[in-house]
Design an enzyme around this catalytic site. Structure first.
Site, PDB file in Angstrom:
ATOM      1  N   SER A  22       3.203   3.562  10.257  1.00  0.00           N
ATOM      2  CA  SER A  22       2.019   3.278   9.437  1.00  0.00           C
ATOM      3  C   SER A  22       0.957   2.526  10.239  1.00  0.00           C
ATOM      4  CB  SER A  22       2.418   2.435   8.216  1.00  0.00           C
ATOM      5  OG  SER A  22       2.955   1.185   8.618  1.00  0.00           O
ATOM      6  N   ASN A 108       8.772  -5.733   2.742  1.00  0.00           N
ATOM      7  CA  ASN A 108       8.412  -5.236   1.411  1.00  0.00           C
ATOM      8  C   ASN A 108       7.403  -6.144   0.715  1.00  0.00           C
ATOM      9  OD1 ASN A 108      10.290  -3.319   2.011  1.00  0.00           O
ATOM     10  ND2 ASN A 108      11.755  -3.891   0.419  1.00  0.00           N
ATOM     11  N   THR A 153     -31.477  16.184 -23.891  1.00  0.00           N
ATOM     12  CA  THR A 153     -30.105  16.422 -24.335  1.00  0.00           C
ATOM     13  C   THR A 153     -29.840  17.900 -24.112  1.00  0.00           C
ATOM     14  OG1 THR A 153     -30.742  16.889 -26.635  1.00  0.00           O
ATOM     15  CG2 THR A 153     -30.187  14.603 -26.103  1.00  0.00           C
ATOM     16  N   HIS A 154     -28.649  18.237 -23.663  1.00  0.00           N
ATOM     17  CA  HIS A 154     -28.310  19.615 -23.287  1.00  0.00           C
ATOM     18  C   HIS A 154     -29.254  20.151 -22.208  1.00  0.00           C
ATOM     19  CE1 HIS A 154     -25.688  19.737 -26.842  1.00  0.00           C
ATOM     20  NE2 HIS A 154     -26.704  19.183 -27.503  1.00  0.00           N
ATOM     21  N   SER A 275     -34.536  23.354   6.266  1.00  0.00           N
ATOM     22  CA  SER A 275     -33.731  24.545   6.505  1.00  0.00           C
ATOM     23  C   SER A 275     -33.830  24.959   7.969  1.00  0.00           C
ATOM     24  CB  SER A 275     -34.226  25.681   5.605  1.00  0.00           C
ATOM     25  OG  SER A 275     -33.717  26.929   6.027  1.00  0.00           O
ATOM     26  N   ASN A 283     -34.916  19.704   1.518  1.00  0.00           N
ATOM     27  CA  ASN A 283     -33.685  19.760   0.742  1.00  0.00           C
ATOM     28  C   ASN A 283     -33.113  18.373   0.445  1.00  0.00           C
ATOM     29  OD1 ASN A 283     -33.729  22.573   0.851  1.00  0.00           O
ATOM     30  ND2 ASN A 283     -32.588  22.619   2.773  1.00  0.00           N
ATOM     31  N   GLU A 288     -26.990  15.631  -2.588  1.00  0.00           N
ATOM     32  CA  GLU A 288     -25.935  16.628  -2.790  1.00  0.00           C
ATOM     33  C   GLU A 288     -24.613  16.169  -2.197  1.00  0.00           C
ATOM     34  OE1 GLU A 288     -28.872  20.554  -2.848  1.00  0.00           O
ATOM     35  OE2 GLU A 288     -27.785  20.026  -1.019  1.00  0.00           O
ATOM     36  N   TYR A 315      11.440  -0.912  -4.051  1.00  0.00           N
ATOM     37  CA  TYR A 315      10.625  -0.381  -2.966  1.00  0.00           C
ATOM     38  C   TYR A 315      11.147   0.979  -2.517  1.00  0.00           C
ATOM     39  CZ  TYR A 315       7.963   0.175   1.287  1.00  0.00           C
ATOM     40  OH  TYR A 315       7.117   0.674   2.239  1.00  0.00           O
TER      41      TYR A 315
END
Length: 472
Positions: A22, A108, A153-154, A275, A283, A288, A315
């Protein structure tokens, strides 16, 4: 030090050692491990469990290691984890008496404690940054209390509001994200050190002392729970996942609003790209990416929950696999938070376009229905029917909102109920005016400048209280 030399025969294969190690993500808990060993050794000496001189030598070696940094450690794969690497360093400095350092503790309870120590600090950093972001949003809102904006809304025009009112929706969502994270902090701020492998120890350790030295608020009162619990990690990552979900929604709106079709917002050049083939493009790549990266947190949460599911007490090595997912979640949350702060605070709002959208598509229709209820004492559903039919006819006949007058409304009422409304022209004009709509919403949580100012003051009080309470 070779832990295998006692019970086990021979070395682990290189592949197995790599699979078992680890060390790579243990680097995160290096300083915490020194802090833990310092507190534990200090306690052992005070309790007379180890000789004072030995404790002094151990503490001196730990201090030297902290100054030298992690580069001083031998991080060969034959060393399973950071705990053994630290112990090996101390052994190289003072010899076998370094072994006293591990008296009455196990890896532990050691790793469980280290994780909590580091996570406490990370939560505080993120918490402070959330508060700073909220403050930035509040400052932006303060400048736009009368900047007309359309609410959706929506994703359809709903009612006029202000840009300040919309920004404060972000601020209040982030406030809950902050509160959720700081509530999780309470479960992180618990000391498992002294649990040892799973049943504590027969040595007369002082857990209250190590709890105080390490800055924990309380002791974990069951040792099996102390070494095996990782719910504090799952809870923290859930809180961070909700935080980045808030960011994702903000990004979605910035992306939409910055399109030509909306034209309400321009994202700063510093947070945009172009682009490779279309030279006209600007962009919203950063928005994003931030929207997408929020999914990383959800994924890490699901991974952690799946690892935890059905694990027996106490553990199990499975728990080791949770740690990299924790730190990946923490790092991504911090990164997204930082980028969101910079991106949102530098947008440019097109006030003219925002006002145009708020006035178009009959977003003020609800207030006209409310006017009918108040002035004509009619049921809201009746008013709703009249105004709904008015909108349909206006759209069919290409009648703009500016041309809606008493004559037009009376014709609708006459058609539906065989009687005119006889409403004052001035009331119709006010009802259909976006700014008048906004100014009339004075109740708590409303969009009027007065209600918005009260919300800002409430949030500023919250920021001050949290800063004082947490020492930010």
């Amino acid at each position: 030090m070779n832990l295998r030399s006692g019970r086990l025969k021979g070395k682990m294969s290189h592949e197995a050692a790599s699979f078992n190690s680890s060390l790579e993500f243990d680097k995160r808990i290096f300083e915490a491990d020194i802090e833990l060993n310092t507190a534990h050794t200090t306690m052992l000496a005070k309790q007379g469990i180890i000789p004072e001189k030995t404790a002094t030598n151990i503490l001196k070696a730990l201090k030297d290691l902290k100054e030298e940094g992690i580069e001083a450690l031998d991080l060969d794969l034959s060393v399973e984890d950071i705990h053994m690497a630290v112990e090996n360093y101390v052994t190289s400095k003072i010899g076998e008496e370094a072994g006293y350092m591990h008296t009455a503790k196990s890896r532990n309870d050691q790793v469980a404690t280290d994780l909590r120590l580091v996570l406490k600090k990370e939560i505080k950093i993120i918490g402070l940054n959330i508060l700073n972001f909220i403050e930035e949003i509040i400052n932006m809102a303060d400048e736009h209390k009368e900047t007309i904006f359309v609410g959706y809304t929506h994703l359809q025009h709903a009612q006029p509001t202000t840009f300040a009112h919309h920004l404060l929706a972000y601020a209040n969502a982030l406030r809950r994200d902050y509160e959720r994270l700081m509530d999780a902090y309470k479960r992180v701020d618990m000391n498992p050190l002294g649990s040892a492998a799973l049943t504590t120890t027969s040595f007369p350790i002082d857990r209250e002392m190590t709890t105080e030295l390490l800055g924990f608020s309380r002791i974990m009162e069951n040792s099996i729970d102390g070494v095996s619990s990782r719910d504090f990690i799952a809870e923290t990552v859930f809180s961070l996942s909700m935080l980045t979900s808030t960011f994702s929604k903000i990004c979605e709106e910035l992306i939409n609003w910055s399109t030509y079709e909306f034209g309400v917002v321009e994202i700063a050049y510093e947070y945009s790209s172009t682009s490779s083939i279309m030279p006209q493009k600007k962009n919203p790549d950063i928005a994003e990416l931030a929207r997408a990266k929020s999914a990383i947190l959800t994924g890490e949460l699901m991974t952690i929950m799946t690892i935890l599911k059905a694990l027996p007490y106490s553990y199990n090595k499975d728990l080791q696999e949770i740690t990299p997912h924790l730190w990946n979640a923490v790092d991504n949350a911090k990164s997204i938070l930082s980028i969101m702060h910079g991106m949102l605070s530098t947008i440019t709002l097109n006030k003219e376009r925002a006002s145009e959208l708020a006035k178009s598509n009959f977003a003020t229709a609800t207030e006209l229905a409310d006017i009918l209820v108040r002035e004509k004492n009619m049921p809201f559903r009746t008013a709703h029917k009249i105004v709904g039919r008015m909108v349909t006819v206006a759209l069919d006949d290409n009648v703009s909102i500016d041309n809606i007058d008493l004559k037009f409304l009376d014709s609708i009422s006459q058609e539906l109920f065989d009687k005119p409304l006889d409403l004052e022209e001035d009331l119709i004009r006010k009802a259909l005016d976006p700014l008048e709509n906004v100014r009339s919403r004075k109740v708590i949580g409303g969009s009027s400048p007065e209600a918005t100012q009260n919300a800002i003051l409430s949030l500023r009080t919250f920021l001050e209280d949290e800063s004082d309470k947490n020492g930010f």
